[in-house]
Design an enzyme around this catalytic site. Structure first.
Site, PDB file in Angstrom:
ATOM      1  N   THR A 206      31.494  36.931  44.074  1.00  0.00           N
ATOM      2  CA  THR A 206      30.987  35.990  43.076  1.00  0.00           C
ATOM      3  C   THR A 206      30.201  34.871  43.741  1.00  0.00           C
ATOM      4  O   THR A 206      30.487  34.507  44.880  1.00  0.00           O
ATOM      5  CB  THR A 206      32.197  35.410  42.316  1.00  0.00           C
ATOM      6  OG1 THR A 206      32.740  36.441  41.502  1.00  0.00           O
ATOM      7  CG2 THR A 206      31.836  34.227  41.448  1.00  0.00           C
ATOM      8  N   ARG A 234      37.121  43.805  30.236  1.00  0.00           N
ATOM      9  CA  ARG A 234      37.838  42.768  30.978  1.00  0.00           C
ATOM     10  C   ARG A 234      36.885  41.602  31.325  1.00  0.00           C
ATOM     11  O   ARG A 234      35.757  41.798  31.744  1.00  0.00           O
ATOM     12  CB  ARG A 234      38.409  43.379  32.258  1.00  0.00           C
ATOM     13  CG  ARG A 234      39.136  42.389  33.172  1.00  0.00           C
ATOM     14  CD  ARG A 234      38.256  41.842  34.267  1.00  0.00           C
ATOM     15  NE  ARG A 234      39.000  41.027  35.224  1.00  0.00           N
ATOM     16  CZ  ARG A 234      38.430  40.279  36.157  1.00  0.00           C
ATOM     17  NH1 ARG A 234      37.125  40.246  36.265  1.00  0.00           N
ATOM     18  NH2 ARG A 234      39.150  39.555  36.994  1.00  0.00           N
ATOM     19  N   GLY A 236      36.762  37.943  33.559  1.00  0.00           N
ATOM     20  CA  GLY A 236      37.461  37.160  34.580  1.00  0.00           C
ATOM     21  C   GLY A 236      37.349  35.668  34.334  1.00  0.00           C
ATOM     22  O   GLY A 236      37.065  35.217  33.218  1.00  0.00           O
ATOM     23  N   ASP A 237      37.548  34.904  35.397  1.00  0.00           N
ATOM     24  CA  ASP A 237      37.576  33.440  35.258  1.00  0.00           C
ATOM     25  C   ASP A 237      36.182  32.812  35.279  1.00  0.00           C
ATOM     26  O   ASP A 237      36.003  31.694  34.791  1.00  0.00           O
ATOM     27  CB  ASP A 237      38.388  32.840  36.409  1.00  0.00           C
ATOM     28  CG  ASP A 237      37.785  33.196  37.765  1.00  0.00           C
ATOM     29  OD1 ASP A 237      37.436  34.385  37.974  1.00  0.00           O
ATOM     30  OD2 ASP A 237      37.644  32.294  38.617  1.00  0.00           O
ATOM     31  N   THR A 257      36.032  31.324  43.057  1.00  0.00           N
ATOM     32  CA  THR A 257      35.895  32.765  43.267  1.00  0.00           C
ATOM     33  C   THR A 257      37.253  33.319  43.656  1.00  0.00           C
ATOM     34  O   THR A 257      38.002  32.667  44.385  1.00  0.00           O
ATOM     35  CB  THR A 257      34.868  33.099  44.364  1.00  0.00           C
ATOM     36  OG1 THR A 257      34.889  34.523  44.593  1.00  0.00           O
ATOM     37  CG2 THR A 257      35.143  32.384  45.671  1.00  0.00           C
ATOM     38  N   GLY A 258      37.565  34.507  43.176  1.00  0.00           N
ATOM     39  CA  GLY A 258      38.860  35.074  43.523  1.00  0.00           C
ATOM     40  C   GLY A 258      39.360  35.988  42.429  1.00  0.00           C
ATOM     41  O   GLY A 258      38.584  36.423  41.566  1.00  0.00           O
ATOM     42  N   GLY A 260      40.416  36.752  39.290  1.00  0.00           N
ATOM     43  CA  GLY A 260      40.194  35.953  38.096  1.00  0.00           C
ATOM     44  C   GLY A 260      41.397  35.730  37.204  1.00  0.00           C
ATOM     45  O   GLY A 260      41.563  34.657  36.625  1.00  0.00           O
TER      46      GLY A 260
HETATM   47  N1  ASP Z   1      36.548  35.738  40.007  1.00  0.00           N
HETATM   48  C1  ASP Z   1      35.833  36.947  39.730  1.00  0.00           C
HETATM   49  C2  ASP Z   1      36.530  37.711  38.640  1.00  0.00           C
HETATM   50  O1  ASP Z   1      37.737  37.758  38.623  1.00  0.00           O
HETATM   51  C3  ASP Z   1      35.713  37.847  40.912  1.00  0.00           C
HETATM   52  C4  ASP Z   1      35.108  37.194  42.118  1.00  0.00           C
HETATM   53  O2  ASP Z   1      35.336  36.018  42.382  1.00  0.00           O
HETATM   54  O3  ASP Z   1      34.348  37.875  42.830  1.00  0.00           O
HETATM   55  O4  ASP Z   1      35.857  38.291  37.836  1.00  0.00           O
END
Ligand code: ASP
Length: 340
Positions: A206, A234, A236-237, A257-258, A260
């Site tokens: 991300t 789905r 994410g965050d 990022t992480g 989510g």
């Molecule tokens: N945070 C993002 C998600 O969960 C993924 C990412 O950070 O690459 O969609």
């Protein structure tokens, strides 16, 4: 009477001290360093990033890509541009770079497509725009900004968001534009080896940026393809205001990022800002505390944060995070591994 005299004496002494101090302050140059006039932090995802996994060439490519994105945003800020425009300038570059999981280079969904999420927030009035589960849009961050500026809503999803994009002549690209061989292989592994997205997405790719401009405004933005093999629409965050993105001129701008699901459950971006606003914590402490909470629940990832005073902070609980920061005070650095 004696009490009154005592109070008068104390008050007089305090006033005298204060007057003397003020006179001294006027005569002397400020001893406290003033913060930078502008500040910028960027990320291109966190995850299992170790030197052993990288060739020197690959590492150099990532560093160059981060530096180019950082320079694009820093130029906007140095020229007196708005924090929102700097955030956008950074993310536009990273969305077009197939090394990162946003726009071109986005991960594949279970069905072999791409569903893009993005959000942007203006710290002046906490206006925000977000899009989720959108296909075909070259620059999801531009669509998120359009939602903020030209719709009465904060978040649009799926087909409706795509209709809105068409009405506003947002650029689209055919599916081939988004896919890369590495991302396709990752999807195949998720399907055939029945491993989780976390086993193939050793890093989250991300992208995000947070900025303080010369007029004191903060802004934050995040853009992603989500996680490999995601199904059932789905989300994410990244497009969730308060989880992946938050900006409030009073206290901070955050992009995350992480994994989510954990970032949504903790409300990471808003939690960091609230710790600063309500408990007076500095942004490093607030970010480290909230990232520790994510870890405790089983999640991983990282955040970038800029504070109104110009501090640019990173916090991540993974072995690396693609990141960079620059300020008017001369900071200009990109990094990948923890401890750099
Ligand atoms: N945070 C993002 C998600 O969960 C993924 C990412 O950070 O690459 O969609």
């Amino acid at each position: 009477m004696r009490t009154l005299l005592l109070l008068a004496a104390l008050f007089g002494a305090a006033t005298a001290t204060a007057t003397t101090a003020t006179a001294q302050e006027r005569a002397m140059p400020p001893t406290e360093p003033t913060g930078p006039k502008w500040s910028l932090a960027i990320h291109g995802g966190a995850g299992t990033l170790t030197r052993d996994d990288m060739t020197p060439e690959r590492e150099a490519e990532y560093r160059a890509a981060l530096q180019a994105a950082l320079d694009a945003g820093a130029k906007v800020l140095a020229d007196g541009g708005a924090a929102l425009d700097a955030v956008q300038a950074v993310i536009l570059r990273l969305e077009d770079d197939p090394k990162f999981n946003a726009g071109r280079g986005a991960v594949f969904t279970w069905d072999g497509g791409h569903e893009l999420d993005a959000s942007i927030m203006d710290g002046r009035d906490r206006a925000a725009g977000a899009i989720a589960g959108v296909t075909g849009v070259r620059h999801p961050i531009l669509l998120a900004r359009k939602v903020m500026e030209e719709s009465p809503h904060v978040m649009l999803a799926g087909r409706g968001a795509e209709e809105f994009a068409a009405e506003h002549e947002i650029e689209t690209m055919p599916p081939e534009w988004f896919g890369t061989d590495a991302r396709r292989e990752a999807l195949e592994r998720v399907k055939t080896e029945q491993v989780s997205a976390l086993d193939v997405d050793i890093k989250f790719g991300t992208v995000g940026a947070v900025a303080l401009d010369q007029t004191g405004n903060l802004a934050a933005g995040t853009s992603t393809g989500g996680m490999t093999g995601k199904r059932w629409s789905r989300i994410g965050d990244a497009p969730v205001i308060g989880a992946g993105t938050y900006a409030d001129n009073r206290v901070c701008a955050v992009s995350a990022t992480g994994w989510g699901e954990y970032f949504i459950r903790v409300g990471v971006a808003k939690a960091i800002c609230d710790r600063g606003l309500l408990a007076g914590e500095d942004m490093q402490t607030a970010s480290d505390t909230v990232m520790a909470e994510v870890k405790e629940l089983g999640g991983d990832g990282g955040v970038i944060v800029v504070a109104p005073g110009g501090d640019a902070v990173f916090s991540f609980n993974t072995s690396g995070m693609y990141r960079g920061r620059a300020t008017s005070g001369g900071v200009n650095e990109v990094a990948i591994y923890a401890g750099e």
